[in-house]
Enzyme design. Structure first.
Site, PDB file in Angstrom:
ATOM      1  N   GLU A  75       3.294 -30.314 -50.408  1.00 21.33           N
ATOM      2  CA  GLU A  75       2.986 -28.899 -49.830  1.00 21.33           C
ATOM      3  C   GLU A  75       3.107 -28.987 -48.218  1.00 21.33           C
ATOM      4  OE1 GLU A  75       3.591 -26.297 -51.782  1.00 21.33           O
ATOM      5  OE2 GLU A  75       2.791 -26.850 -53.792  1.00 21.33           O
TER       6      GLU A  75
ATOM      7  N   GLU B 151       7.077 -24.915 -36.567  1.00 21.35           N
ATOM      8  CA  GLU B 151       6.198 -24.430 -37.085  1.00 21.35           C
ATOM      9  C   GLU B 151       4.917 -24.539 -35.854  1.00 21.35           C
ATOM     10  OE1 GLU B 151       3.303 -26.628 -39.813  1.00 21.35           O
ATOM     11  OE2 GLU B 151       3.434 -24.660 -40.744  1.00 21.35           O
TER      12      GLU B 151
ATOM     13  N   GLY C 100      -0.072 -30.754 -46.336  1.00 18.14           N
ATOM     14  CA  GLY C 100      -0.348 -30.974 -44.862  1.00 18.14           C
ATOM     15  C   GLY C 100       0.935 -30.879 -44.112  1.00 18.14           C
ATOM     16  N   SER C 101       1.186 -31.692 -42.995  1.00 16.79           N
ATOM     17  CA  SER C 101       2.156 -31.621 -42.161  1.00 16.79           C
ATOM     18  C   SER C 101       3.588 -32.210 -42.687  1.00 16.79           C
ATOM     19  CB  SER C 101       2.153 -31.968 -40.855  1.00 16.79           C
ATOM     20  OG  SER C 101       1.916 -33.362 -40.950  1.00 16.79           O
ATOM     21  N   THR C 102       4.516 -31.688 -42.285  1.00 19.61           N
ATOM     22  CA  THR C 102       6.044 -32.215 -42.996  1.00 19.61           C
ATOM     23  C   THR C 102       6.130 -33.958 -42.329  1.00 19.61           C
ATOM     24  OG1 THR C 102       7.085 -30.060 -42.907  1.00 19.61           O
ATOM     25  CG2 THR C 102       8.627 -31.911 -42.889  1.00 19.61           C
TER      26      THR C 102
ATOM     27  N   LYS D  22      -9.229 -36.711 -51.010  1.00 19.37           N
ATOM     28  CA  LYS D  22      -9.515 -37.011 -49.602  1.00 19.37           C
ATOM     29  C   LYS D  22      -9.323 -35.758 -48.747  1.00 19.37           C
ATOM     30  CE  LYS D  22      -7.088 -38.219 -45.939  1.00 19.37           C
ATOM     31  NZ  LYS D  22      -7.932 -37.460 -44.871  1.00 19.37           N
TER      32      LYS D  22
ATOM     33  N   GLY E 180       3.771 -35.731 -44.650  1.00 16.89           N
ATOM     34  CA  GLY E 180       4.369 -35.435 -45.798  1.00 16.89           C
ATOM     35  C   GLY E 180       5.641 -36.653 -46.124  1.00 16.89           C
TER      36      GLY E 180
ATOM     37  N   CYS F 246       0.079 -21.900 -43.722  1.00 13.69           N
ATOM     38  CA  CYS F 246       1.548 -22.468 -44.030  1.00 13.69           C
ATOM     39  C   CYS F 246       2.442 -21.262 -44.221  1.00 13.69           C
ATOM     40  CB  CYS F 246       1.587 -23.471 -45.016  1.00 13.69           C
ATOM     41  SG  CYS F 246       0.883 -22.736 -46.606  1.00 13.69           S
TER      42      CYS F 246
HETATM   43  P1  NAD Z   1      -1.576 -33.364 -41.443  1.00 10.60           P
HETATM   44  O1  NAD Z   1      -0.505 -33.757 -42.234  1.00 10.60           O
HETATM   45  O2  NAD Z   1      -2.162 -33.675 -40.161  1.00 10.60           O
HETATM   46  O3  NAD Z   1      -3.052 -33.963 -42.486  1.00 10.60           O
HETATM   47  C1  NAD Z   1      -3.127 -33.775 -43.806  1.00 10.60           C
HETATM   48  C2  NAD Z   1      -4.041 -34.508 -44.629  1.00 10.60           C
HETATM   49  O4  NAD Z   1      -3.197 -36.020 -44.285  1.00 10.60           O
HETATM   50  C3  NAD Z   1      -5.234 -35.007 -43.864  1.00 10.60           C
HETATM   51  O5  NAD Z   1      -6.180 -35.045 -44.795  1.00 10.60           O
HETATM   52  C4  NAD Z   1      -4.946 -36.111 -42.939  1.00 10.60           C
HETATM   53  O6  NAD Z   1      -6.156 -36.921 -42.878  1.00 10.60           O
HETATM   54  C5  NAD Z   1      -4.072 -36.774 -44.068  1.00 10.60           C
HETATM   55  N1  NAD Z   1      -3.184 -37.802 -43.272  1.00 10.60           N
HETATM   56  C6  NAD Z   1      -3.042 -37.838 -42.364  1.00 10.60           C
HETATM   57  N2  NAD Z   1      -1.779 -39.009 -41.936  1.00 10.60           N
HETATM   58  C7  NAD Z   1      -1.874 -39.561 -43.143  1.00 10.60           C
HETATM   59  C8  NAD Z   1      -1.222 -40.573 -43.852  1.00 10.60           C
HETATM   60  N3  NAD Z   1      -0.261 -41.383 -42.981  1.00 10.60           N
HETATM   61  N4  NAD Z   1      -1.165 -40.920 -44.999  1.00 10.60           N
HETATM   62  C9  NAD Z   1      -1.837 -40.257 -45.889  1.00 10.60           C
HETATM   63  N5  NAD Z   1      -2.767 -39.137 -45.584  1.00 10.60           N
HETATM   64  C10 NAD Z   1      -2.821 -38.774 -44.145  1.00 10.60           C
HETATM   65  O7  NAD Z   1      -1.874 -31.843 -41.537  1.00 10.60           O
HETATM   66  P2  NAD Z   1      -2.991 -30.718 -41.074  1.00 10.60           P
HETATM   67  O8  NAD Z   1      -2.930 -30.587 -39.558  1.00 10.60           O
HETATM   68  O9  NAD Z   1      -4.270 -31.306 -41.598  1.00 10.60           O
HETATM   69  O10 NAD Z   1      -2.450 -29.546 -41.710  1.00 10.60           O
HETATM   70  C11 NAD Z   1      -1.777 -28.517 -41.098  1.00 10.60           C
HETATM   71  C12 NAD Z   1      -0.498 -28.557 -41.832  1.00 10.60           C
HETATM   72  O11 NAD Z   1      -0.400 -28.562 -43.182  1.00 10.60           O
HETATM   73  C13 NAD Z   1       0.667 -27.481 -41.428  1.00 10.60           C
HETATM   74  O12 NAD Z   1       1.851 -28.278 -41.009  1.00 10.60           O
HETATM   75  C14 NAD Z   1       0.694 -26.632 -42.611  1.00 10.60           C
HETATM   76  O13 NAD Z   1       1.909 -26.128 -42.537  1.00 10.60           O
HETATM   77  C15 NAD Z   1       0.629 -27.543 -43.736  1.00 10.60           C
HETATM   78  N6  NAD Z   1       0.131 -26.840 -44.923  1.00 10.60           N
HETATM   79  C16 NAD Z   1       0.909 -26.421 -45.665  1.00 10.60           C
HETATM   80  C17 NAD Z   1       0.721 -25.919 -46.848  1.00 10.60           C
HETATM   81  C18 NAD Z   1       1.494 -25.622 -48.316  1.00 10.60           C
HETATM   82  O14 NAD Z   1       0.928 -25.468 -49.139  1.00 10.60           O
HETATM   83  N7  NAD Z   1       2.691 -25.905 -47.970  1.00 10.60           N
HETATM   84  C19 NAD Z   1      -0.662 -25.158 -46.978  1.00 10.60           C
HETATM   85  C20 NAD Z   1      -1.462 -25.594 -45.885  1.00 10.60           C
HETATM   86  C21 NAD Z   1      -1.015 -26.286 -44.852  1.00 10.60           C
END
Ligand code: NAD
Length: 484
Positions: A256, A391, A234-236, A182, A239, A292
């Site tokens: 991650e 962040e 994605g975001s904490t 996804k 996560g 990140c």
């Molecule tokens: P986000 O958490 O908003 O979204 C990430 C993904 O999760 C998207 O595909 C989103 O549609 C999906 N999502 C959102 N809500 C969900 C839910 N309730 N259940 C399942 N999936 C859901 O993050 P973002 O804004 O897309 O990305 C930025 C964040 O990602 C930053 O915090 C960044 O630090 C982090 N990031 C971490 C790493 C790493 O390797 N540690 C790498 C890149 C980005």
């Protein structure tokens, strides 16, 4: 600029299928602020269709999971070839959607996924997947086997949509899993050439599926009863939600998440030369700070504090901000208007907290459109303040003074996050000694040199588990011991 793209199918069960959902996701350019394409937005029924296709593919007694590893590796190498043939288009699509400078998207988004597929193909053919182990009581042997974990739900963010998806699917597929990916709604257009590449490579139907969708589709995938493992970047905050769901289901998950890493300038370096080196700007400001692992807290020796602030400010003032399609551009726009608003809110918060704004803080005057933020530097920042702890995910750095190496290590470690970090020194051993004292998943001495063969991941609020390398492959395998 990539041309506008309209697509009306979802890639499920090895073909472009008509979706159940009538809803669509429109992607907007962060440069022109205009729509640049749209694709279907998967609903729960579509997620179920994709998972069912993956389940059937995985459960096929003669299917992908049961292929000889060498045969799977051949298919992954064909997938890599097909991605390489599309790498230019993919890189331009990523830049068009998230504003990543094209010099970065060409390598990280255009080329890295194929490299990862080849690496994963190499790992799976490196040794046997089962072995006899001498029993601990000395009475014969036990057969220890590695099996694919099953159907994998892979959820990717917008900042590196192709490579972070490949961090998951390359290793999951190599292990013998079937994948439902996804992508993030901000960057869904590049999943179309990804699906075309999977089809061209002749992966068996249902082994790779892609559901474009938002939080709803992601939550449906995480909670689907036929999914065996979740890989998420994605975001904490999201996560944590996913971890809660997976805990209830006792479903393994790799997370991650965010970061707020430190760049430690040790007192033996030429601060001006280091701060103005390409390695330093790449480590602190990679992809406009929308990275990140970026080292966004600069820790400078108190004895050389003002010199360090001036050197970092001169680096930031020298960055080329503008059209991400211009190969000279180092800082592009923020991915969305909402995200720029968030970054600007953090900058206001920094000023309110009493930090000294050294440079930037506004929008670049020479650009009349696009969601840009000026490279922004704060000095006299308290490591306990919000701009040092949260962040920001934009082109914003802060400089914090420290007393000695032990104090620098303490400050680097004093963060809710634990993803990455860097130390800058003429003495590698001193750098490694400092890195050992900081609880992060990765750390670099004198600039980030990514190793795709080494485990990558975070501690504390930066996540759970590791991707890449043999450890990344192992996270998509389950173990069975047969006592004989
Ligand atoms: P986000 O958490 O908003 O979204 C990430 C993904 O999760 C998207 O595909 C989103 O549609 C999906 N999502 C959102 N809500 C969900 C839910 N309730 N259940 C399942 N999936 C859901 O993050 P973002 O804004 O897309 O990305 C930025 C964040 O990602 C930053 O915090 C960044 O630090 C982090 N990031 C971490 C790493 C790493 O390797 N540690 C790498 C890149 C980005």
């Amino acid at each position: 600029m990539a041309s506008t793209m309209e697509h009306d199918r979802l890639f499920m069960g090895g073909r472009w299928a008509v979706p159940h959902s009538a809803a669509r996701i429109t992607v907007t350019s962060p440069l022109s602020e205009q729509p640049i394409g749209s694709v279907p937005e998967a609903d729960e029924v579509d997620v179920d269709t994709a998972v069912s296709a993956a389940r059937a593919a995985f459960d096929d007694p003669c299917g992908w999971a049961h292929w000889e590893p060498a045969r799977r590796a051949e298919a992954l190498n064909r997938f890599a070839d097909a991605l390489e043939a599309r790498s230019g288009r993919i890189a331009r699509q990523v830049t068009a959607q998230n504003g990543m400078p094209v010099v970065i998207s060409e390598s990280v988004e255009g080329r890295t996924p194929a490299v990862l597929l080849r690496l994963a193909a190499g790992l799976i053919t490196r040794g046997p997947l089962e072995h006899m182990r001498a029993r601990a009581d000395g009475t014969g042997g036990t057969l220890v086997r590695q099996e694919p974990v099953g159907v994998v739900g892979a959820i990717a963010p917008w900042n590196f949509p192709q490579s972070l998806a490949a961090f998951k699917y390359a290793f999951a597929l190599a292990a013998g899993c079937a994948v439902v990916l996804k992508p993030s709604p901000e960057t869904v257009l590049d999943s179309v050439p990804l699906a075309d590449a999977a089809m061209e490579a002749g992966l068996p139907a249902g082994v790779m599926n892609i559901v474009s969708g938002g939080a709803g589709a992601g939550a449906a995938l995480v909670a689907h009863p036929d999914v065996d493992k979740i890989g998420f970047t994605g975001s904490t905050a999201v996560g944590r939600l996913i971890a809660e769901s997976c805990a209830r289901l006792l479903r393994p998950v790799t997370l991650e998440l965010g970061g707020k890493s430190a760049a430690v300038l040790l007192d033996d370096v030429d601060v001006e030369a280091v701060a103005n080196s390409p390695a330093f700007s790449a480590t602190t400001m990679f992809s406009s700070g929308q990275t990140c692992w970026a080292s966004t807290r600069i820790l400078a020796p108190r004895s050389r504090y003002e010199e360090s602030v001036e050197a970092v400010a001169s680096m930031m003032d020298g960055l080329a901000v503008g059209d991400p399609f211009d190969p000279a551009t180092q800082v592009g726009p923020m991915v969305s208007e909402r995200h720029r608003t968030r970054v600007e809110g953090r900058i206001r918060e920094g000023t309110r907290e009493g930090a000294r704004l050294v440079t930037g803080g506004g929008r670049p005057r020479h650009l009349d459109r696009g969601w840009f933020v000026e490279p922004t530097l704060f000095a006299d920042v308290d490591n306990g303040s919000a701009i040092a702890r949260e962040e920001i995910f934009g082109p914003v750095l802060c400089v914090i003074p420290y007393e000695d190496d032990a104090d620098a290590a303490r400050l680097a470690d004093d963060s809710p996050y634990g993803l990455s970090g860097s130390v800058w020194t003429g003495d590698t051993d001193r750098g490694i000694a400092l890195a050992r004292r900081v609880r992060t998943g990765v750390f670099s001495v004198n600039g980030r040199r990514t190793d795709l063969g080494a485990p990558f991941g975070g501690e504390k609020d930066s996540g759970l588990g590791r991707e890449l390398g043999t450890e990344g492959l192992a996270s998509y395998q389950r173990l069975q011991s047969i006592f004989v």
